[in-house]
Design a protein around this motif. Structure first.
Motif, PDB file in Angstrom:
ATOM      1  N   UNK A  80       0.832  -1.208   0.000  1.00 19.98           N
ATOM      2  CA  UNK A  80       0.000   0.000   0.000  1.00 19.98           C
ATOM      3  C   UNK A  80       0.864   1.255   0.000  1.00 19.98           C
ATOM      4  N   UNK A  81       1.923   1.254   0.796  1.00 16.07           N
ATOM      5  CA  UNK A  81       2.808   2.422   0.870  1.00 16.07           C
ATOM      6  C   UNK A  81       3.568   2.616  -0.438  1.00 16.07           C
ATOM      7  N   UNK A  82       3.891   1.522  -1.116  1.00 14.83           N
ATOM      8  CA  UNK A  82       4.527   1.625  -2.440  1.00 14.83           C
ATOM      9  C   UNK A  82       3.553   2.231  -3.448  1.00 14.83           C
ATOM     10  N   UNK A  83       2.323   1.743  -3.450  1.00 12.86           N
ATOM     11  CA  UNK A  83       1.309   2.259  -4.386  1.00 12.86           C
ATOM     12  C   UNK A  83       1.043   3.751  -4.173  1.00 12.86           C
ATOM     13  N   UNK A  84       1.125   4.189  -2.928  1.00  9.84           N
ATOM     14  CA  UNK A  84       0.887   5.594  -2.596  1.00  9.84           C
ATOM     15  C   UNK A  84       2.101   6.478  -2.857  1.00  9.84           C
TER      16      UNK A  84
END
Length: 124
Positions: A80-84
């Motif tokens: 999720x943090x990568x996608x954001x």
């Protein structure tokens, strides 16, 4: 030497107290943000951080143990943090892409530790 060791132990104790406080009250994203910022702060003085990139040779299971999360939840949070656009990873390297945003997610501000060894006795 004993005084330096005592200072190192106290710095570690403060870090552990901060992580314990975060585990009790923070989301997985907040906990992971705090941990990554803490790693960056600890590795920077050693010259092991370049352009907010550092090695993180820990498995997701190890990270989960540190954060009080399952490895599945750690994996999901990292993705999720990568996608954001907050972090990027490649093998065991992490790049912090948005440090101010990570700092805003972190449940506790980073401590600015100041250690001035001038008070220590000079070696004989």
């Amino acid at each position: 030497m004993a005084a330096l060791f005592t200072m190192a132990v106290q710095i570690e104790r403060l870090s552990l107290m901060d992580m314990l406080a975060a585990v009790g009250h923070a989301s997985a994203r907040a906990r992971l943000s705090k941990l990554l910022l803490d790693f960056r702060a600890r590795l920077s003085p050693l010259g092991l951080v370049e352009h907010d990139v550092f090695d993180l040779p820990l498995t997701q299971e190890m990270l989960g143990d540190l954060l009080g999360l399952t490895s599945v939840h750690v994996n999901r949070t990292i993705r999720d943090m990568e996608r954001e656009g907050l972090i990027a990873r490649s093998d065991h390297r992490i790049k912090l892409l948005d440090v101010p945003k990570l700092q805003s997610l972190s449940p506790l501000p980073l401590r600015q530790l100041a250690f001035e060894p001038a008070w220590l006795p000079q070696p004989a």
